[in-house]
Scaffold this motif. Structure first.
Motif, PDB file in Angstrom:
ATOM      1  N   ILE A  62      -6.218   2.770  -5.294  1.00 38.48           N
ATOM      2  CA  ILE A  62      -5.943   3.210  -6.403  1.00 38.48           C
ATOM      3  C   ILE A  62      -5.654   4.752  -6.097  1.00 38.48           C
ATOM      4  N   GLY A  63      -4.760   5.648  -6.976  1.00 38.88           N
ATOM      5  CA  GLY A  63      -4.290   7.084  -6.471  1.00 38.88           C
ATOM      6  C   GLY A  63      -3.930   7.411  -7.639  1.00 38.88           C
ATOM      7  N   GLY A  64      -3.964   9.011  -7.716  1.00 40.11           N
ATOM      8  CA  GLY A  64      -3.177   9.883  -8.701  1.00 40.11           C
ATOM      9  C   GLY A  64      -2.741  11.124  -8.037  1.00 40.11           C
ATOM     10  N   VAL A  65      -1.837  11.817  -8.745  1.00 38.53           N
ATOM     11  CA  VAL A  65      -1.170  12.981  -7.959  1.00 38.53           C
ATOM     12  C   VAL A  65      -0.630  13.739  -9.255  1.00 38.53           C
ATOM     13  N   LEU A  66      -1.146  14.929  -9.145  1.00 36.30           N
ATOM     14  CA  LEU A  66      -0.846  16.079 -10.223  1.00 36.30           C
ATOM     15  C   LEU A  66       0.467  16.810  -9.637  1.00 36.30           C
ATOM     16  N   HIS A  67       1.809  16.562 -10.067  1.00 33.96           N
ATOM     17  CA  HIS A  67       2.921  17.351  -9.443  1.00 33.96           C
ATOM     18  C   HIS A  67       3.083  18.571 -10.185  1.00 33.96           C
ATOM     19  N   ASN A  68       3.229  19.707  -9.581  1.00 37.33           N
ATOM     20  CA  ASN A  68       3.621  21.007 -10.159  1.00 37.33           C
ATOM     21  C   ASN A  68       4.740  21.745  -9.448  1.00 37.33           C
ATOM     22  N   TYR A  69       6.037  21.219 -10.049  1.00 39.59           N
ATOM     23  CA  TYR A  69       7.337  21.803  -9.712  1.00 39.59           C
ATOM     24  C   TYR A  69       7.985  22.994 -10.231  1.00 39.59           C
ATOM     25  N   ARG A  83       0.807  -1.144  -0.093  1.00 34.77           N
ATOM     26  CA  ARG A  83      -0.161  -0.133   0.286  1.00 34.77           C
ATOM     27  C   ARG A  83       0.884   1.389  -0.119  1.00 34.77           C
ATOM     28  N   TYR A  84       2.214   1.061   0.354  1.00 33.89           N
ATOM     29  CA  TYR A  84       2.973   2.292   0.420  1.00 33.89           C
ATOM     30  C   TYR A  84       3.746   2.373  -1.008  1.00 33.89           C
ATOM     31  N   GLY A  85       3.917   3.536  -1.383  1.00 34.72           N
ATOM     32  CA  GLY A  85       4.900   3.632  -2.626  1.00 34.72           C
ATOM     33  C   GLY A  85       5.364   5.140  -2.889  1.00 34.72           C
ATOM     34  N   GLY A  86       6.235   5.311  -3.701  1.00 34.77           N
ATOM     35  CA  GLY A  86       6.534   6.642  -3.952  1.00 34.77           C
ATOM     36  C   GLY A  86       8.096   7.037  -3.493  1.00 34.77           C
ATOM     37  N   ARG A  87       8.721   6.196  -2.566  1.00 34.02           N
ATOM     38  CA  ARG A  87       9.900   6.417  -1.912  1.00 34.02           C
ATOM     39  C   ARG A  87      10.704   5.278  -1.770  1.00 34.02           C
ATOM     40  N   VAL A  88      11.961   5.136  -1.372  1.00 39.33           N
ATOM     41  CA  VAL A  88      12.941   3.762  -1.582  1.00 39.33           C
ATOM     42  C   VAL A  88      13.465   3.382  -0.197  1.00 39.33           C
ATOM     43  N   LYS A 100      12.165  30.369 -15.530  1.00 38.35           N
ATOM     44  CA  LYS A 100      11.378  29.662 -14.560  1.00 38.35           C
ATOM     45  C   LYS A 100      11.271  28.239 -14.933  1.00 38.35           C
ATOM     46  N   GLN A 101      11.971  27.159 -14.418  1.00 39.32           N
ATOM     47  CA  GLN A 101      11.927  26.007 -14.986  1.00 39.32           C
ATOM     48  C   GLN A 101      10.567  25.228 -14.231  1.00 39.32           C
ATOM     49  N   ALA A 102       9.827  24.882 -14.941  1.00 43.38           N
ATOM     50  CA  ALA A 102       8.285  24.250 -14.423  1.00 43.38           C
ATOM     51  C   ALA A 102       8.127  22.754 -15.017  1.00 43.38           C
ATOM     52  N   MET A 103       7.859  21.996 -14.111  1.00 42.25           N
ATOM     53  CA  MET A 103       7.444  20.364 -14.440  1.00 42.25           C
ATOM     54  C   MET A 103       6.171  20.366 -14.037  1.00 42.25           C
ATOM     55  N   LYS A 104       5.172  19.826 -14.860  1.00 44.66           N
ATOM     56  CA  LYS A 104       3.904  19.369 -14.546  1.00 44.66           C
ATOM     57  C   LYS A 104       3.753  17.998 -15.016  1.00 44.66           C
ATOM     58  N   ASP A 105       3.788  16.916 -14.006  1.00 49.50           N
ATOM     59  CA  ASP A 105       3.442  15.661 -14.445  1.00 49.50           C
ATOM     60  C   ASP A 105       2.306  14.896 -13.584  1.00 49.50           C
ATOM     61  N   ILE A 106       1.987  13.824 -14.173  1.00 51.58           N
ATOM     62  CA  ILE A 106       0.872  12.969 -13.193  1.00 51.58           C
ATOM     63  C   ILE A 106       1.683  11.666 -12.791  1.00 51.58           C
ATOM     64  N   GLU A 107       1.383  11.226 -11.539  1.00 47.56           N
ATOM     65  CA  GLU A 107       1.896  10.078 -11.037  1.00 47.56           C
ATOM     66  C   GLU A 107       0.567   9.262 -10.666  1.00 47.56           C
ATOM     67  N   LEU A 108       0.527   7.833 -11.079  1.00 47.10           N
ATOM     68  CA  LEU A 108      -0.582   7.327 -11.042  1.00 47.10           C
ATOM     69  C   LEU A 108      -0.183   5.911 -10.291  1.00 47.10           C
ATOM     70  N   SER A 109      -0.957   5.504  -9.375  1.00 50.20           N
ATOM     71  CA  SER A 109      -0.537   4.097  -8.619  1.00 50.20           C
ATOM     72  C   SER A 109      -1.888   3.198  -8.262  1.00 50.20           C
ATOM     73  N   SER A 110      -1.515   1.836  -7.935  1.00 51.27           N
ATOM     74  CA  SER A 110      -2.524   1.206  -7.582  1.00 51.27           C
ATOM     75  C   SER A 110      -1.931   0.006  -6.969  1.00 51.27           C
ATOM     76  N   GLY A 127      -3.816  15.446  -4.913  1.00 42.48           N
ATOM     77  CA  GLY A 127      -4.046  14.247  -5.117  1.00 42.48           C
ATOM     78  C   GLY A 127      -5.349  13.826  -4.748  1.00 42.48           C
ATOM     79  N   LEU A 128      -5.702  12.452  -4.928  1.00 40.03           N
ATOM     80  CA  LEU A 128      -6.905  11.929  -5.048  1.00 40.03           C
ATOM     81  C   LEU A 128      -6.592  10.359  -5.021  1.00 40.03           C
ATOM     82  N   LYS A 129      -7.145   9.624  -3.757  1.00 40.19           N
ATOM     83  CA  LYS A 129      -6.966   8.330  -3.736  1.00 40.19           C
ATOM     84  C   LYS A 129      -7.987   7.506  -3.121  1.00 40.19           C
ATOM     85  N   GLN A 130      -8.070   6.276  -3.041  1.00 35.71           N
ATOM     86  CA  GLN A 130      -9.100   5.414  -2.382  1.00 35.71           C
ATOM     87  C   GLN A 130      -8.312   4.047  -1.755  1.00 35.71           C
ATOM     88  N   ASP A 131      -8.668   3.724  -0.603  1.00 39.08           N
ATOM     89  CA  ASP A 131      -8.109   2.521   0.062  1.00 39.08           C
ATOM     90  C   ASP A 131      -9.088   1.789   0.583  1.00 39.08           C
TER      91      ASP A 131
END
Length: 906
Positions: A522-529, A313-318, A551-561, A503-507
Motif C-alpha cells: 500500500i502507499g500514499g502520496v501528497l502532491h503539491n504542484y 506493483r508499479y503504478g502512476g504512469r502508462v 499562483k495556481q496551486a494543486m494539493k491532492d492525495i494519491e492512494l494505491s494498493s 510519500g509513504l509506502k510499504q511493500d
C-alpha cells in the motif's frame, strides 16, 4: 642410546615428516590461482589442476569424470575449485602420501521405503559481492535440474523451497564465479560471490545455462536488465556514460531529436515513463536540455526497464517503468573513483563505517565545459557588445545503510541536481542600447528513509518514507532604448513551476513455496504542484500591458494498493497476475481506478518459449510542454474536475528463442490505446492569456502498435545486439486538426540500432553503435489569414526540402511574410516528415594497471564518425524585400566529435 630412546626418536622424526609434508601439501591446496574451462571433461580439468600443485592426482574411478565443465575461477584457492568441481558428480578427495585420490562417495543403502514425503527445506538469505559487499540484484538461485529456482530481489534477498531431504543449491550472477552449497535442512545463508577480474568479453563468456533458462521461463515480457559494466563499454556523448541514452538503443525506446529531453516508449509521451531512483519517482531525469541524464553511472547498481505488461506493483504512469537501484557503498574497504571527460568530472567515494555492517557512498559530478565555453562566447562579441553565457550542471548522490541484524536494515539516501542556462547579451553605443536575457533553471531533489525487515525466512518487507522535489524557472526578456534614448521598450516573460511530493509506502514479498510468490503493498502520496506566469510589455515608460496569473496551486492525495502473484502452473507454464488499485482525491472530484495485469510464459521446448501480456494503467499527472531548444516551458499539472486522468490498455505477444550457447532472439508485437491525453487548444498559450490553465487544454485519444525484433550475441570475444522496430503512433483531439486523426510528432516508422563490442585482449576492447530511424513529424506554415492590408491574391505556400539543410515555404504575389498583418497558420497537424536520422559512434577502451597497482581506464572515441547532419531543430528565417518565401534552417548540435575519458580507482 638405548633401544627405547632410538624408537622414540624414529617415531618423532616420522611424525615430523608426516606433519610437515601434510602442511606443505595443504599449503599447496590453499594456493589461489586463475583458471578456466570451456566444455572440457572433468578428468581433463583435474589434470590441469595437477600442474598447479605438488601432488599427483589419482582416480579411484573414472566413471563420473566425463561430464563437460564450463567454468572460470579468478584468484580462487585450489581446494575450493576441487570442492566446486566434485560436488555435482558426488565425488570426494583425500591426500594419500604424495597423491590426491579422487573417489566416488558411497551411496546410502535404503533398507525400507519411506512413504512420507520429505518436509520442505527453506533456504533464504542474501547474495553479496565478496569484494565490495554490494547486494547482487537478480542473482540466480536454483537446483541442479532447474526444477526449483528463484532470483534475488532489489535488496539481494532470496527464499527457495525444496521438497527433498537434501539438495545442491547453485548461486550465479553474470560476471561472477558460481557458488554451490549442499543443504539438508532449512537455514539462512549469506552468500558472497567473487567477481571475475577479467575483461568484459571473459565476463560475458561466463553467462551460463541458468541465465538463458531464466529468460525462457519467466513470465515477464517486454523487460530488459542492463549490467553497468556493459553500459560503460558503449560509446557515449563526449565520453560521458549515460544510462538513459543506452536504453534508447533497445527496440521501441526512442529519444527525440538530439538535445531534446525525454524518451518515448511504444508511442507514449515523455511524461508517461515512471522513472524510479531507489523506488522514488523523478520528474525530470535530464541535464542540459537532454544532453545527459541525471543518473551518475558510478552510483548505479542495477537498471531494469519494463515496456509493457507491467507487474501490479508499479503504478502512476502508462508507458514504461525505469527502475534504477543505487549502490550501497563498499562495506569491506574504502575506495575512490575519479573520472574526467570533455563534458564533466566526477568523483565517487565509498567505504565501511562499520565493516560488514554499515557503509556510505558519496558520488558527485559537475560539468567542466562551462568555463572554456564562457570564454569562447565572450571572445566572439564586438567592441560594443558584452555577451555572457553560463551553462552548467551538477548532481550529488549520498547513501548510508546499517545492518542491525540479518532481519533488519536501515537506509538513508539523498539526491540533488541543478542546471543553469543563463544567457545575457548587452549591446550599447552612444545612440542606443539593447539588453537580451534568457535564464532557465532546473532542480531535482530527493530524500528517503527505508527500513527492510525479515519477518521469517519467507516474508520480506520494505517500508519507505520519502520527499521528492522538482522546480523549473524560465525568464525571457529584452530592454531596448532607441536613438538619444527617447523611445524605449521592455518585454519580460517569466514562468515558474514547482513540485513537492511527500510519500509513504510499504511493500511485502512472500515466498510461499517453490511454485508460488506473492507481492502486496500500500502507499500514499501528497502532491503539491505550483505554477505561475507573468508578462510585462512597456513602451516609453508607460505600462501598456502587465499580466500576471495568480499562483495556481494543486494539493491532492494519491492512494494505491496492489496484489501480485507469480505461479508455476506447470513446469512449462508460468503466470504473473495481479491488480493495482488507486484513488486520486482532487479538490472537487475523486477518481478511482482498478488496473488488472497479466503476463504468461509457455515453454514450448528447451529453447523456445511463447509469452503474452495484458495491462491497464492510469496516470494522474500530466506534462504540458511548449517550445523548443531555445524557448521551452514545462508545466506538470494534476487531474481535476476538468482534467481527466490518462487511461491506457496494452496487449503484447512475443516469442523468445535461445539459439545455441551464444545467441538469443526475441520477437514481440504490441497494441496500445490511450485515453484522455492532453494538449493545448489551438492558439492557446501560457503567455498573455487569463483564466485557469484547465481552460486552455483539450483532451483526446491515442493509439500505437508495432513489432520489435532483438537479436543478441552474449558470448565470445565479439558480443552485441541488433534491434529493429516497425511502429505506428497516432493522436486524435476534437479541438485539433478539425477532429481528424494525425500522426504523433515522434512517430518513427522504422528504427534500427546495431551494437558491437569486440575484445582484442585483456587490455583493449573496441565498441561501436550505429543507429538509424525514420524522421519524425513537424509543422510548417501553409496558409495565412487575410487581413485588411494583405494582398487578397496571395495563395497558400508550398513546402520544399532543400539540399542545403533548409525547408522552404514558398508563396506568390510578392507578399512580405514579416508584415504583421499576415498571420501564419498550419492547416494539417504533423503533415511533414523530417529527414531520416542516422549516426555511427565508436570507442576504444584500454584497461590500465598503474605502477602503484591501481586500476584505471582510458576511453578514446568519436561521436558521429562520418559527420552526418542530423537536425536538432529548425530555425525560421523569413524572407525579405516583399518576397513571400520563408526558410526554416536546420540546426545540428552533434557534429563529428572526438573525445577522451580517463578514470582511476584507488
Amino acid at each position: 642410546m638405548n633401544f627405547i630412546n632410538l624408537t622414540k626418536l624414529l617415531v618423532f622424526v616420522g611424525l615430523y615428516f608426516i606433519v610437515t609434508t601434510s602442511f606443505a601439501q595443504n599449503k599447496s591446496l590453499n594456493t589461489p590461482i586463475n583458471i578456466s574451462f570451456e566444455q572440457e571433461e572433468l578428468k581433463d580439468c583435474l589434470l590441469q589442476l595437477e600442474e598447479k600443485m605438488d601432488l599427483t592426482i589419482a582416480f579411484n574411478s573414472e566413471k563420473k569424470l566425463t561430464q563437460k565443465i564450463s567454468k572460470s575461477y579468478a584468484n580462487t584457492p585450489i581446494n575450493k575449485i576441487l570442492d566446486d568441481l566434485l560436488i555435482a558428480p558426488n565425488l570426494s578427495y583425500k591426500i594419500v602420501g604424495n597423491s590426491l585420490v579422487i573417489y566416488a562417495n558411497k551411496k546410502t543403502q535404503k533398507t525400507s521405503v519411506n512413504l512420507t514425503p520429505p518436509k520442505a527445506i527453506v533456504i533464504s538469505g542474501y547474495v553479496y559481492d565478496e569484494r565490495t559487499g554490494e547486494v547482487l540484484i537478480g542473482a540466480n538461485i536454483y537446483e541442479s535440474d532447474f526444477k526449483n529456482a528463484t532470483t534475488s530481489n532489489q535488496f539481494g534477498f532470496f527464499s527457495l523451497s525444496v521438497k527433498k531431504e537434501s539438495a545442491i543449491i547453485h548461486f550465479s550472477y553474470l560476471g561472477y564465479n558460481n557458488y554451490q552449497v549442499k543443504v539438508t535442512q532449512s537455514q539462512e545463508l549469506i552468500v558472497k560471490l567473487l567477481a571475475n577480474n577479467q575483461t568484459l568479453e571473459a565476463v560475458i563468456v561466463t553467462a551460463k545455462e541458468e541465465e538463458e533458462n531464466e529468460k525462457l521461463t519467466r513470465p515477464a515480457m517486454s523487460t530488459h536488465n542492463l549490467q553497468m559494466e556493459e553500459v560503460k563499454q558503449l560509446p557515449a556523448l563526449a565520453g560521458e556514460t549515460d544510462v538513459l541514452k543506452t536504453l534508447t538503443l533497445l527496440p521501441s525506446i526512442k529519444q527525440g531529436e538530439d538535445g531534446a529531453a525525454g524518451f518515448y516508449v511504444r508511442g507514449g509521451n515523455i511524461d508517461q515513463n515512471l522513472i524510479l531512483m531507489d523506488g522514488i519517482p523523478l520528474y525530470n531525469p535530464y541535464h542540459l536540455f537532454g544532453f545527459l541524464s541525471t543518473f551518475n553511472p558510478d552510483a548505479i547498481n542495477d537498471i531494469e526497464i519494463i515496456k509493457g505488461a507491467f507487474p501490479a506493483r508499479y503504478g502512476g504512469r502508462v508507458s514504461s517503468v525505469i527502475d534504477v537501484s543505487l549502490k550501497e557503498g563498499n562495506n569491506q574497504k574504502w575506495e575512490t573513483n575519479l573520472s574526467v571527460s570533455l563534458l564533466a568530472a566526477k568523483a565517487t567515494v565509498s567505504g565501511p563505517l562499520v565493516k560488514d555492517k554499515s557503509s556510505i557512498l558519496i558520488s558527485a559530478r559537475r560539468t567542466i565545459l562551462d568555463l572554456p565555453y564562457r570564454l569562447l562566447i565572450a571572445s566572439t562579441a564586438d567592441e560594443n557588445q558584452e555577451t555572457k553565457h553560463v551553462l552548467n550542471f551538477a548532481d550529488l548522490n549520498l547513501k548510508w545503510n546499517y545492518r542491525f541484524s540479518t532481519k533488519d536494515r536501515l537506509y538513508i539516501a539523498t539526491y540533488f541536481s541543478n542546471d543553469v542556462n543563463d544567457f545575457n547579451d548587452t549591446y550599447s553605443d552612444t545612440m542606443s542600447s539593447k539588453d537580451y536575457k534568457v535564464d532557465q533553471r532546473w532542480k531535482n531533489g530527493m530524500a528517503s528513509l527505508r527500513w527492510n525487515h525479515l519477518y521469517s525466512n519467507k516474508l520480506f518487507s520494505n517500508t519507505t518514507a520519502y520527499f521528492s522535489h522538482y522546480s523549473f524557472n524560465y525568464l525571457l526578456g529584452d530592454n531596448y532604448t532607441s536613438e538619444e534614448r527617447v523611445i524605449s521598450s521592455v518585454n519580460t516573460n517569466e514562468i515558474g513551476s514547482k513540485i513537492n511530493d511527500f510519500g509513504l509506502k510499504q511493500d511485502y514479498h512472500l515466498f510461499l513455496n517453490q511454485k508460488n510468490e506473492t507481492r502486496f503493498g500500500i502507499g500514499g502520496v501528497l502532491h503539491n504542484y505550483e505554477f505561475s506566469v507573468r508578462t510585462k510589455k512597456q513602451e516609453n515608460n508607460t505600462d501598456d500591458l502587465y499580466y500576471e496569473t495568480p499562483k495556481q496551486a494543486m494539493k491532492d492525495i494519491e492512494l494505491s494498493s496492489y496484489l501480485e502473484h507469480e505461479w508455476e502452473v506447470h513446469p512449462q507454464v508460468k503466470i504473473n497476475g495481479g491488480l493495482h488499485a488507486s484513488a486520486f482525491l482532487a479538490s472537487k472530484k475523486t477518481y478511482y481506478s482498478m488496473q488488472p495485469r497479466l503476463s504468461m510464459s509457455y515453454l514450448i521446448n528447451d529453447n523456445v518459449s511463447l509469452k503474452l501480456g495484458y495491462a491497464q494503467m492510469t496516470q494522474y499527472a500530466h506534462l504540458l510542454s511548449k517550445g523548443n531548444l531555445v524557448y521551452k516551458s514545462d508545466f506538470w499539472i494534476l487531474s481535476s474536475d476538468k482534467i481527466k486522468p490518462i487511461n491506457s490498455t496494452q496487449y503484447s505477444l512475443g516469442t523468445y528463442f535461445s539459439l545455441g550457447k551464444q545467441f538469443s532472439l526475441s520477437v514481440e508485437g504490441y497494441y496500445k490505446t490511450m485515453e484522455n491525453l492532453i494538449n493545448f487548444k489551438p492558439g492557446a498559450s501560457f503567455i498573455l492569456q487569463e483564466g485557469p490553465v484547465e481552460d486552455k487544454i483539450t483532451q483526446g485519444s491515442g493509439k500505437s502498435y508495432g513489432g520489435e525484433f532483438l537479436f543478441q550475441k552474449t558470448k565470445g570475444r565479439f558480443t552485441g545486439w541488433l534491434g529493429y522496430t516497425l511502429a505506428w503512433s497516432t493522436r486524435q483531439f476534437e479541438d485539433i486538426n478539425f477532429g481528424k486523426t494525425f500522426y504523433d510528432i515522434y512517430d518513427r516508422r522504422h528504427d534500427l540500432s546495431l551494437v558491437g563490442n569486440y575484445s582484442l585482449n585483456d587490455k583493449w576492447s573496441l565498441n561501436s553503435v550505429f543507429v538509424f530511424s525514420t524522421g519524425g513529424f513537424s509543422n510548417f506554415s501553409t496558409h495565412s489569414y487575410i487581413t485588411p492590408n494583405y494582398n487578397p491574391n496571395a495563395t497558400g505556400y508550398n513546402v520544399i526540402y532543400g539540399a542545403d539543410n533548409t525547408v522552404t515555404v514558398d508563396g506568390s504575389n510578392g507578399n512580405d511574410v514579416n508584415n504583421p498583418t499576415l498571420i501564419h497558420n498550419t492547416s494539417n497537424i504533423n503533415e511533414y516528415r523530417l529527414p531520416n536520422y542516422h549516426r555511427l559512434d565508436i570507442t576504444a577502451i584500454k584497461k590500465i594497471t598503474t605502477k602503484r597497482k591501481r586500476q584505471a581506464e582510458l576511453k578514446l572515441g568519436i561521436t558521429n564518425l562520418y559527420n552526418n547532419f542530423n537536425p536538432s531543430f529548425y530555425k525560421p528565417n523569413f524572407g525579405e524585400n516583399e518576397e513571400v518565401k520563408s526558410k526554416y534552417v536546420a540546426v545540428s548540435i552533434f557534429p563529428f566529435m572526438p573525445f577522451v575519458n580517463y578514470s582511476i580507482t584507488f
